[in-house]
Design an enzyme around this catalytic site. Structure first.
Site, PDB file in Angstrom:
ATOM      1  N   ILE A  10       0.805  -1.228   0.000  1.00 35.64           N
ATOM      2  CA  ILE A  10       0.000   0.000   0.000  1.00 35.64           C
ATOM      3  C   ILE A  10       0.830   1.266   0.000  1.00 35.64           C
ATOM      4  O   ILE A  10       0.327   2.339  -0.269  1.00 35.64           O
ATOM      5  CB  ILE A  10      -1.013   0.067   1.173  1.00 35.64           C
ATOM      6  CG1 ILE A  10      -0.420  -0.447   2.469  1.00 35.64           C
ATOM      7  CG2 ILE A  10      -2.292  -0.660   0.822  1.00 35.64           C
ATOM      8  CD1 ILE A  10      -1.389  -0.430   3.634  1.00 35.64           C
ATOM      9  N   GLY A  11       2.085   1.160   0.308  1.00 42.72           N
ATOM     10  CA  GLY A  11       2.864   2.392   0.304  1.00 42.72           C
ATOM     11  C   GLY A  11       4.342   2.158   0.423  1.00 42.72           C
ATOM     12  O   GLY A  11       4.792   1.144   0.948  1.00 42.72           O
ATOM     13  N   GLU A  12       5.063   3.129  -0.087  1.00 37.90           N
ATOM     14  CA  GLU A  12       6.517   3.136   0.044  1.00 37.90           C
ATOM     15  C   GLU A  12       6.801   4.268   1.009  1.00 37.90           C
ATOM     16  O   GLU A  12       6.559   5.407   0.687  1.00 37.90           O
ATOM     17  CB  GLU A  12       7.112   3.422  -1.335  1.00 37.90           C
ATOM     18  CG  GLU A  12       8.553   3.108  -1.479  1.00 37.90           C
ATOM     19  CD  GLU A  12       8.797   1.635  -1.772  1.00 37.90           C
ATOM     20  OE1 GLU A  12       9.205   0.951  -0.826  1.00 37.90           O
ATOM     21  OE2 GLU A  12       8.590   1.197  -2.908  1.00 37.90           O
ATOM     22  N   THR A  14       8.833   6.425   4.319  1.00 37.57           N
ATOM     23  CA  THR A  14      10.106   7.050   4.629  1.00 37.57           C
ATOM     24  C   THR A  14      11.070   6.017   5.195  1.00 37.57           C
ATOM     25  O   THR A  14      12.266   6.051   4.935  1.00 37.57           O
ATOM     26  CB  THR A  14       9.880   8.182   5.646  1.00 37.57           C
ATOM     27  OG1 THR A  14       8.889   9.061   5.121  1.00 37.57           O
ATOM     28  CG2 THR A  14      11.147   8.961   5.892  1.00 37.57           C
ATOM     29  N   TYR A  15      10.542   5.105   5.974  1.00 38.16           N
ATOM     30  CA  TYR A  15      11.397   4.141   6.661  1.00 38.16           C
ATOM     31  C   TYR A  15      11.329   2.728   6.074  1.00 38.16           C
ATOM     32  O   TYR A  15      12.058   1.852   6.506  1.00 38.16           O
ATOM     33  CB  TYR A  15      11.025   4.072   8.149  1.00 38.16           C
ATOM     34  CG  TYR A  15      11.148   5.397   8.853  1.00 38.16           C
ATOM     35  CD1 TYR A  15      12.386   5.894   9.244  1.00 38.16           C
ATOM     36  CD2 TYR A  15      10.023   6.162   9.108  1.00 38.16           C
ATOM     37  CE1 TYR A  15      12.501   7.113   9.889  1.00 38.16           C
ATOM     38  CE2 TYR A  15      10.125   7.385   9.758  1.00 38.16           C
ATOM     39  CZ  TYR A  15      11.365   7.848  10.137  1.00 38.16           C
ATOM     40  OH  TYR A  15      11.466   9.055  10.769  1.00 38.16           O
ATOM     41  N   GLY A  16      10.433   2.493   5.149  1.00 38.48           N
ATOM     42  CA  GLY A  16      10.322   1.142   4.617  1.00 38.48           C
ATOM     43  C   GLY A  16       9.065   0.973   3.781  1.00 38.48           C
ATOM     44  O   GLY A  16       8.440   1.945   3.379  1.00 38.48           O
ATOM     45  N   LYS A  33       4.393  -2.557   8.483  1.00 37.65           N
ATOM     46  CA  LYS A  33       5.455  -1.657   8.048  1.00 37.65           C
ATOM     47  C   LYS A  33       6.799  -2.268   8.402  1.00 37.65           C
ATOM     48  O   LYS A  33       7.172  -2.362   9.561  1.00 37.65           O
ATOM     49  CB  LYS A  33       5.271  -0.308   8.728  1.00 37.65           C
ATOM     50  CG  LYS A  33       6.215   0.756   8.278  1.00 37.65           C
ATOM     51  CD  LYS A  33       5.593   2.077   8.653  1.00 37.65           C
ATOM     52  CE  LYS A  33       6.528   3.228   8.449  1.00 37.65           C
ATOM     53  NZ  LYS A  33       5.830   4.482   8.748  1.00 37.65           N
ATOM     54  N   ASP A 126       7.410  15.187  11.285  1.00 38.27           N
ATOM     55  CA  ASP A 126       7.238  15.047   9.831  1.00 38.27           C
ATOM     56  C   ASP A 126       5.756  14.930   9.489  1.00 38.27           C
ATOM     57  O   ASP A 126       5.353  14.060   8.732  1.00 38.27           O
ATOM     58  CB  ASP A 126       8.032  13.831   9.330  1.00 38.27           C
ATOM     59  CG  ASP A 126       8.180  13.806   7.808  1.00 38.27           C
ATOM     60  OD1 ASP A 126       8.079  14.890   7.179  1.00 38.27           O
ATOM     61  OD2 ASP A 126       8.390  12.717   7.253  1.00 38.27           O
TER      62      ASP A 126
HETATM   63  P1  ADP Z   1       5.356   8.204   4.701  1.00 38.87           P
HETATM   64  O1  ADP Z   1       6.007   7.724   3.462  1.00 38.87           O
HETATM   65  O2  ADP Z   1       4.460   9.390   4.435  1.00 38.87           O
HETATM   66  O3  ADP Z   1       6.254   8.409   5.860  1.00 38.87           O
HETATM   67  P2  ADP Z   1       4.452   5.651   5.836  1.00 38.87           P
HETATM   68  O4  ADP Z   1       5.853   5.273   5.835  1.00 38.87           O
HETATM   69  O5  ADP Z   1       3.766   5.565   7.155  1.00 38.87           O
HETATM   70  O6  ADP Z   1       4.269   7.065   5.158  1.00 38.87           O
HETATM   71  O7  ADP Z   1       3.624   4.734   4.865  1.00 38.87           O
HETATM   72  C1  ADP Z   1       3.611   4.942   3.511  1.00 38.87           C
HETATM   73  C2  ADP Z   1       2.179   5.001   3.032  1.00 38.87           C
HETATM   74  O8  ADP Z   1       1.523   3.777   3.341  1.00 38.87           O
HETATM   75  C3  ADP Z   1       1.334   6.080   3.724  1.00 38.87           C
HETATM   76  O9  ADP Z   1       1.487   7.327   3.088  1.00 38.87           O
HETATM   77  C4  ADP Z   1      -0.047   5.519   3.565  1.00 38.87           C
HETATM   78  O10 ADP Z   1      -0.565   5.783   2.290  1.00 38.87           O
HETATM   79  C5  ADP Z   1       0.174   4.011   3.689  1.00 38.87           C
HETATM   80  N1  ADP Z   1      -0.076   3.580   5.080  1.00 38.87           N
HETATM   81  C6  ADP Z   1       0.787   3.614   6.113  1.00 38.87           C
HETATM   82  N2  ADP Z   1       0.236   3.129   7.243  1.00 38.87           N
HETATM   83  C7  ADP Z   1      -1.032   2.785   6.922  1.00 38.87           C
HETATM   84  C8  ADP Z   1      -2.145   2.226   7.647  1.00 38.87           C
HETATM   85  N3  ADP Z   1      -2.041   1.940   8.956  1.00 38.87           N
HETATM   86  N4  ADP Z   1      -3.300   2.009   6.976  1.00 38.87           N
HETATM   87  C9  ADP Z   1      -3.387   2.306   5.666  1.00 38.87           C
HETATM   88  N5  ADP Z   1      -2.399   2.817   4.928  1.00 38.87           N
HETATM   89  C10 ADP Z   1      -1.226   3.063   5.528  1.00 38.87           C
HETATM   90 MG    MG Z   2       5.126   8.125   7.031  1.00 34.47          MG
END
Ligand code: ADP
Ligand code: MG
Length: 299
Positions: A10-12, A14-16, A33, A126
């Site tokens: 679901i996402g890339e 800052t930390y992983g 995460k 942040d």
């Molecule tokens: P960022 O890159 O902004 O620091 P994160 O590292 O927390 O964000 O996670 C990357 C992305 O993954 C977030 O921007 C969000 O879209 C998605 N994400 C993170 N945690 C959750 C969660 N608990 N539920 C749904 N989506 C999430």
């Molecule tokens: Mg984040």
């Protein structure tokens, strides 16, 4: 058997990398995460472990719940409650402007979450739309709280993307090293303005100088006369006086007078003069907050 069955990415972060996953026993949907650490060879630093344990105790309805921390093969996986989307995606999916009651309810929740963490001496450092999660039922939850202390302030994202400067206050842009709660208040104010304009970033700077210029063109150029000590910050430089070309009414046309007042109390260049998140959520802008929101906080 693995406790969590990994579903889609679901996402890339800052930390992983963040994955949607399902608890194989309870069917609960979560977000996993996997934290990448610089000190890869030495495993997870004990400071990171200590900090994440503290975060597990940080429970409030506007903070994304950290369910557990898994530590295996010298890697760290944080298990969070799953939310439907982040605020950046929400802005992108909007087909009509956000109504001002929604702006009010979202911003109130943001301030409650920030104030709670500050009351526990935890800073975010942040805050930005990608780190703010929302649910279909209008609930807002802050993500990544306390991670900066656990893993260090991000300079670059794991995905090599540069960390955005748009939500950074002028003291941090001038190299201030002592972080205080005021950093999050500035970021929250930027997000308030952005909510009110349905996702138009207030100060979309391209580098540190451009970022500071955009801020000073709205608030006036910082100098010793308005901000005592500014010239002693490590990366201070004097910017010219810019003619103020925009009024607050032009910048945030949809905010009412109380909202504009609140925004200005939070968005002050001198960090010592910014109001706290707790004072902010008691501001008269929230006098007309829908009652069901108040009921969320009565236990
Ligand atoms: P960022 O890159 O902004 O620091 P994160 O590292 O927390 O964000 O996670 C990357 C992305 O993954 C977030 O921007 C969000 O879209 C998605 N994400 C993170 N945690 C959750 C969660 N608990 N539920 C749904 N989506 C999430
Ligand atoms: Mg984040």
């Amino acid at each position: 058997m693995q406790k969590y069955e990994r579903l889609e990415k679901i996402g890339e972060g800052t930390y992983g990398t963040v994955f949607k996953a399902k608890n194989a026993h309870t069917q609960e949907i979560v977000a996993l995460k996997r934290v990448r650490l610089d000190e890869d060879d030495e495993g997870v630093p004990s400071s990171a472990l200590r900090e994440t344990c503290l975060l597990k105790e940080l429970k409030q309805r506007n903070i994304v719940n950290l369910i557990e921390v898994l530590y295996s093969e010298r890697k760290l996986t944080l298990v969070f409650e799953f939310c439907d989307m982040d605020l950046k995606k929400y802005f992108e999916t909007l087909s009509t402007p956000i109504d001002q009651v929604t702006v009010q309810t979202l911003f109130y929740q943001l301030l409650r979450g920030v104030a709670f963490c500050h009351s526990k001496n935890v800073l975010h450092r942040d805050l930005k739309p990608q780190n703010i999660l929302i649910n279909k039922n209008g609930e807002l939850k802050l993500a990544d709280f306390g991670l900066a202390r656990a893993f260090g302030i991000p300079v670059r994202c794991y995905s090599a993307e540069v960390v955005t400067l748009w939500y950074r206050p002028p003291d941090v842009l001038f190299g201030a090293k002592l972080y205080t709660t005021s950093i999050d208040v500035w970021s929250a104010a930027c997000i308030f303005a952005e909510l009110s304009t349905s996702g138009k970033p207030l100060f979309p700077g391209s580098d540190v100088d451009d970022q500071l210029q955009r801020i000073f063109k709205l608030l006036g150029t910082a100098s010793e006369s308005t901000w005592e000590g500014v010239s002693k910050l490590p990366e201070f430089k004097q910017f010219q006086e810019y003619p103020i070309s925009m009024t607050w009414e032009q910048v945030v046309p949809n905010l009412n007078n109380a909202g504009t007042d609140l925004l200005q109390l939070m968005m002050v260049c001198d960090p010592s003069k910014r109001i706290s998140a707790e004072v902010a959520y008691h501001h008269s802008y929230f006098d007309s907050l829908p009652n069901y929101i108040h009921l969320w906080y009565t236990d």
